[in-house]
Write an enzyme that holds these catalytic residues in place. Structure first.
Site, short mmCIF file in Angstrom:
data_model
loop_
_atom_site.label_atom_id
_atom_site.label_comp_id
_atom_site.label_asym_id
_atom_site.label_seq_id
_atom_site.Cartn_x
_atom_site.Cartn_y
_atom_site.Cartn_z
N GLY A 1 -19.11 -12.01 77.14
CA GLY A 1 -19.97 -13.20 76.92
C GLY A 1 -21.44 -12.67 76.48
O GLY A 1 -22.47 -13.49 76.81
N GLU B 1 -14.96 -10.12 85.81
CA GLU B 1 -15.58 -11.25 86.70
C GLU B 1 -14.95 -11.08 88.08
O GLU B 1 -15.76 -11.22 89.02
CB GLU B 1 -15.43 -12.41 85.89
N ASN C 1 -8.73 -16.38 76.97
CA ASN C 1 -8.98 -16.47 78.28
C ASN C 1 -10.17 -17.83 78.35
O ASN C 1 -11.20 -17.36 78.04
CB ASN C 1 -9.52 -15.25 78.90
N LYS D 1 -11.45 -18.90 81.00
CA LYS D 1 -12.07 -18.88 82.23
C LYS D 1 -12.05 -20.42 82.80
O LYS D 1 -11.34 -21.01 83.00
CB LYS D 1 -13.51 -18.55 81.78
N SER E 1 -16.43 -10.47 73.44
CA SER E 1 -17.36 -10.97 72.21
C SER E 1 -16.45 -10.88 70.81
O SER E 1 -16.97 -10.64 69.91
CB SER E 1 -18.62 -10.36 72.11
N GLU F 1 -12.05 -4.09 78.33
CA GLU F 1 -13.24 -4.94 77.89
C GLU F 1 -14.37 -4.53 79.00
O GLU F 1 -14.57 -4.29 79.94
CB GLU F 1 -12.78 -6.21 78.87
N HIS G 1 -10.01 -8.81 85.94
CA HIS G 1 -10.90 -9.11 85.05
C HIS G 1 -12.01 -8.61 85.57
O HIS G 1 -12.48 -8.92 86.77
CB HIS G 1 -10.80 -10.50 84.89
P1 13P Z 1 -16.07 -13.08 75.76
O1 13P Z 1 -15.04 -13.31 74.37
O2 13P Z 1 -16.59 -14.64 75.93
O3 13P Z 1 -17.06 -12.24 75.49
O4 13P Z 1 -15.01 -12.88 76.94
C1 13P Z 1 -14.54 -11.61 76.79
C2 13P Z 1 -13.38 -11.93 78.24
O5 13P Z 1 -13.71 -11.62 79.24
C3 13P Z 1 -11.89 -12.00 77.91
O6 13P Z 1 -11.16 -12.03 79.16
#
Ligand code: 13P
Length: 262
Positions: free
Chosen positions: A178, A102, A12, A14, A218, A172, A100
């Site tokens: 992150g 976010e 992803n 982003k 992560s 997740e 997601h």
């Molecule tokens: P990170 O791997 O940067 O923690 O992000 C995970 C994520 O949100 C994948 O959709």
């Protein structure tokens, strides 16, 4: 990971990477993953919406699948800034990430919207990657399974058994996204096993056994082996580590190797 479920790792991206960085990464991944993508393991990348069509063209000859990061809950019309499921299919997407954290926490996406998107995605033939996960506060209040299973119930609420079995669900934990704080393999496995049991109650054991469950939060080459060797973890949804060819490639290779040893 189970031999019966083909593992799937999706990057992803982003809202990262310039056009030249994104195209460069797509070229390198198509080359490096040529021998394994689509064979032992499914691999996908989710570029930002403006780049979907160009990245899909680059990956056309490879077996890397293209995923959108978001879609509208409506088929068409006056929805400024949104993309419809048909538009995503038109530019070459096979997958769409839905719900997601976010999108849920920053943009207020509701369980109902996510369920509606999952319904539309299946209606037109896009595979949804349904994201669920608890916040740190919810984990500390012992609400993890309540929160996650409620999100699962809602995300799958409009799907038939056959559609459910073709869907992907990504656990997740919000506190692991992150932050560099990964869930331990045991913490992740506990939630994955609970999701699978819940799906067996919503549908059947056979359907629950066929749904691929990804872990996200992560994931890095250093922790991939521990996580991916858990029996109910069938792959990863990778954020930061998917932006570098070497780290994403390693995660895919580690995941693929584990399945061949199962
Ligand atoms: P990170 O791997 O940067 O923690 O992000 C995970 C994520 O949100 C994948 O959709």
């Amino acid at each position: 990971m189970s031999i019966n479920r083909k593992p799937i790792v999706v990057g992803n991206w982003k809202m990262n990477l310039s056009l030249s960085e994104a195209t460069g990464l797509a070229y390198e991944l198509s080359e490096q993953l040529e021998d394994i993508a689509g064979v032992d393991i499914d691999v996908g990348i989710a570029p930002s919406t403006p780049f979907l069509s160009i990245i899909a063209a680059i990956c056309d000859e490879s077996a890397i699948g293209i995923s959108a990061q978001h879609m509208s809950a409506h088929l068409s019309g006056a929805h400024t800034g949104e993309s419809s499921v048909q538009q995503l299919l038109d530019v070459g997407c096979q997958y769409v990430i839905l719900g997601h954290s976010e999108r849920r926490h920053v943009y207020g996406e509701s369980d109902e919207q996510i369920a509606q998107c999952a319904r539309l995605a299946h209606d037109l033939g896009l595979i949804p990657i349904l994201c669920v996960g608890e916040t740190l506060q919810q984990r500390e209040a012992n609400q993890t399974l309540d929160v996650v299973l409620k999100q699962v119930s809602s995300a799958f609420s409009q799907l038939t058994a056959d559609e459910a079995s073709r869907s992907i669900c990504a656990y997740e934990p919000v506190w692991a996204i992150g932050t560099g704080h990964t869930a331990s393999p045991e913490q992740a496995q506990e939630v994955h096993a609970a999701i699978r049991k819940h799906l067996s109650e919503l549908y059947s054991v056979a359907i629950a056994d066929s749904v691929r469950l990804q872990y996200g939060g992560s994931v890095k080459p250093e922790n991939a082996e521990g996580l991916m060797s858990q029996p109910d973890i069938d792959g990863a949804l990778v954020g930061g580590a998917s932006l570098k060819v070497n780290s994403f490639n390693s995660i895919v290779q580690i995941t693929s190797k584990l399945i061949s040893q199962t």
